[in-house]
Design a protein around this motif. Sequence first.
Motif, PDB file in Angstrom:
ATOM      1  N   ASP A  75      39.242  38.957  41.393  1.00 33.13           N
ATOM      2  CA  ASP A  75      39.847  39.529  42.978  1.00 33.13           C
ATOM      3  C   ASP A  75      40.530  38.490  43.521  1.00 33.13           C
ATOM      4  N   ALA A 127      45.553  40.248  51.481  1.00 34.02           N
ATOM      5  CA  ALA A 127      46.399  39.541  52.950  1.00 34.02           C
ATOM      6  C   ALA A 127      45.475  37.669  52.187  1.00 34.02           C
ATOM      7  N   CYS A 147      53.940  31.728  44.705  1.00 38.47           N
ATOM      8  CA  CYS A 147      53.193  32.506  43.999  1.00 38.47           C
ATOM      9  C   CYS A 147      53.848  34.253  43.589  1.00 38.47           C
ATOM     10  N   GLU A 161      48.654  52.307  33.960  1.00 30.69           N
ATOM     11  CA  GLU A 161      49.755  51.254  33.862  1.00 30.69           C
ATOM     12  C   GLU A 161      51.381  52.007  33.020  1.00 30.69           C
ATOM     13  N   ASN A 170      34.062  38.351  39.583  1.00 32.96           N
ATOM     14  CA  ASN A 170      34.085  38.802  40.836  1.00 32.96           C
ATOM     15  C   ASN A 170      33.067  38.700  41.444  1.00 32.96           C
ATOM     16  N   SER A 185      49.884  42.095  48.856  1.00 36.45           N
ATOM     17  CA  SER A 185      50.833  42.468  47.734  1.00 36.45           C
ATOM     18  C   SER A 185      50.438  43.782  48.572  1.00 36.45           C
ATOM     19  N   ASP A 241      57.620  38.415  48.519  1.00 37.04           N
ATOM     20  CA  ASP A 241      57.206  37.384  47.482  1.00 37.04           C
ATOM     21  C   ASP A 241      58.482  36.766  47.174  1.00 37.04           C
ATOM     22  N   ASP A 253      50.464  46.263  46.125  1.00 34.95           N
ATOM     23  CA  ASP A 253      49.395  47.429  45.546  1.00 34.95           C
ATOM     24  C   ASP A 253      47.901  47.637  45.963  1.00 34.95           C
ATOM     25  N   TYR A 254      47.189  46.037  46.113  1.00 31.00           N
ATOM     26  CA  TYR A 254      45.625  46.211  46.749  1.00 31.00           C
ATOM     27  C   TYR A 254      45.360  45.435  47.796  1.00 31.00           C
ATOM     28  N   LEU A 292      52.290  36.940  52.290  1.00 30.92           N
ATOM     29  CA  LEU A 292      51.760  37.699  53.171  1.00 30.92           C
ATOM     30  C   LEU A 292      50.733  38.109  52.930  1.00 30.92           C
ATOM     31  N   THR A 327      53.335  31.798  49.358  1.00 26.55           N
ATOM     32  CA  THR A 327      52.667  33.469  48.402  1.00 26.55           C
ATOM     33  C   THR A 327      53.560  34.012  49.547  1.00 26.55           C
TER      34      THR A 327
END
Lengths: 331, 256
Positions: free
Chosen positions: B93, B125, B6, B28, B215, B119, B38, B121-122, B117, B115
């Motif tokens: 989410d 985990a 992923c 954006e 979500n 990201s 990743d 940005d968000y 561990l 995956t």
Amino acid sequence: MADTILVVVEQREGKLNRVSWETLTAGQALAAEMGWMLEAAVVGSGVAGFANEIAGKKVSKVYAIESAKLEPYTPDAFVAALKQFLVSHPAKLVLMPHTYQVRDFVPKLATAMGRTAISDCIGYKKEGEKLVFTRQMFQGKLAADVSFTSDAPWFVTFQNGAYRGDKVEAGASAAPVETVNVDIADGVIRNKPHEVFKEAKQAVDLTQAEIIVAVGRGIKEQKNIEIAKQLAEALGGELAASRPICDSGWLPMDRQIGSSGQTVAPKLYLALGISGAIQHIVGMKGARTIIAVNKDSEAPIFEIADYAVVGNLFDIVPPLIEEVKKVKAGS
Amino acid sequence: MKILVCMKQVPQKDAPLKLNETGTWIREDVSYEVNEPDAYALEEALRQKEKHGGEVVVITSGPARAQQVLREALAKGADRAIHLEDNAFVGLDAFNTARAFAAAIKDDQFDLIFTGLQSDDYGYAQTGVVLAELLGWPHATIIMQIEKNESGIRVKRELEAGYFQFVDMPLPAVLTIQSGINKLRYATLIGIKQAKNKPLRKVALAEVQSAVSANLQKIERLYVPQKTKNTEFLEGPAGEVAKKLAEKLRNEVRVL
Ligand SMILES: Cc1cc2nc3c(=O)[nH]c(=O)nc-3n(C[C@@H](O)[C@H](O)[C@H](O)COP(=O)(O)OP(=O)(O)OC[C@H]3O[C@@H](n4cnc5c(N)ncnc54)[C@H](O)[C@@H]3O)c2cc1C
Ligand SMILES: Cc1cc2nc3c(=O)[nH]c(=O)nc-3n(C[C@H](O)[C@H](O)[C@H](O)COP(=O)(O)OP(=O)(O)OC[C@H]3O[C@@H](n4cnc5c(N)ncnc54)[C@H](O)[C@@H]3O)c2cc1C
């Protein structure tokens, strides 16, 4: 009946993880503000001693969730145990510290119950009837207030250092402790963990260093580390680094500062081109003075710096080496 | 071994971030890159394939721009790619992101899913562990080493403060990979050329819509955190700043 907040404290290898006290402090604050009841639980095998220790704090009740199968830790057993417990002891809010162990099982627990976790929070706010949890985003550059849109239980994990563990309130009298034996069927546990170990002894012990010059990815290339080394030498200090530098093999692992490296508390920590991610900060925030050089004026490292220089480290460091040498020669 | 990786596209680390009009996400118009762990997860999958044979498949969810991470992965050696392509995917989410992945791969039979561990940005985990639970597979997190054995795999979990632990587990399984598990490779020219002919399956939102729900949590607002510490900013030309710093080091910090 009032809603319940359950704090699940963490024990590992027969020790209570002290971040548990921070989570308990958070739970006490939330309980007072929301008018909810606060309970605590400890999960494992033979954990009554921990339960008694927690019962001395201001909580309504402490549960020792017990099964021989909970030792050693596996996500399968922990999820089975906590799910069973939460079905028979409903809670509105379940709080835990955001440790490696909790990260390992909480998403599974929440999913198994059709719920969600707001992870790695640094605080909460009550806005009218609404409860929102604050978490860092984009490696600390931004913060977000996040709310639950699902039914209880709501799972929340708090970041290391978000609350003061030494501020946890003691209770007027010891809270009742109840042992809850959970049933974990054969075959539930699929992972076989081995003993926890530490990698070969570290050659450098940075915990004793008085002056540390640390480099991050802003140093750009391995050969540029030389100027940081020269600065460290001029100051009579040690060289250290953020994780990506060690991951790239530019400096050995034993010079890494942070949650997966060493925790240091020098007189001076000079951070060059380090953004200040929480996993780095937990390893050095105890420094008496923090100086940060970073070209990005919004880098989170400046949040904790005493002195800040917004600029290109390649412009600042060479004259700084000269100035340090001059001052030293003069004294 | 058949391995799914992923890979999420995230704003570049140095990108200046601006809030969108509603204050719920960033604007954006920034540059993007692959989420760092990743990239390590992909590298590990390629190495496992080189050792044991099999196939490496990469998956991402996000708008058209996210295809870039798949193209790069194919150029580095992944065999094929799956793109859950829709602007709506990024608004999901972690729970629903994982549900969308599970739906998109239901006809595949993987031995391992990697995956990152978390990201950049968000930083939730959670996606990998949630996915494992949805599939009913065992998982292990923050992995620094993977060895195949007769009964499955032996992985090395990183724990806090320099501790580690080996864990034996059966397959299929989900692993969340830590940065630094290996040394990353670069794409070769020939790899980049070959990537153009590798299969890339697009999955529309409609295909997995029935698997996702509303979500379970909501971002009320995003903001620049308030400073709490009294930081003294030293300004001026580099030479002057250096002089000021040396003075501070001598008179205030007292280390000179
Ligand atoms: C209410 C809400 C609104 C949101 N709105 C937006 C928005 O408007 N725009 C936006 O960009 N984001 C938005 N997000 C972020 C959302 O897309 C998260 O990225 C998603 O929930 C996954 O969580 P994470 O990134 O924290 O993943 P983590 O759980 O930290 O990621 C772990 C690993 O999971 C894998 N992974 C996670 N997501 C993906 C993906 N999309 N593709 C491939 N692999 C992946 C990667 O391997 C990654 O390393 C929103 C989130 C929520 C909860
Ligand atoms: C479970 C886990 C454990 C972790 N453990 C650790 C740990 O123990 N230690 C650790 O450090 N990290 C750890 N990390 C990684 C951490 O999240 C960050 O990714 C890492 O600390 C970032 O390192 P950095 O600041 O060097 O790089 P970046 O975040 O890329 O920052 C580089 C900085 O350099 C600045 N810069 C660039 N060029 C210049 C220039 N010319 N002059 C001045 N400034 C410049 C940029 O503005 C930027 O702020 C861990 C992560 C996880 C998920």
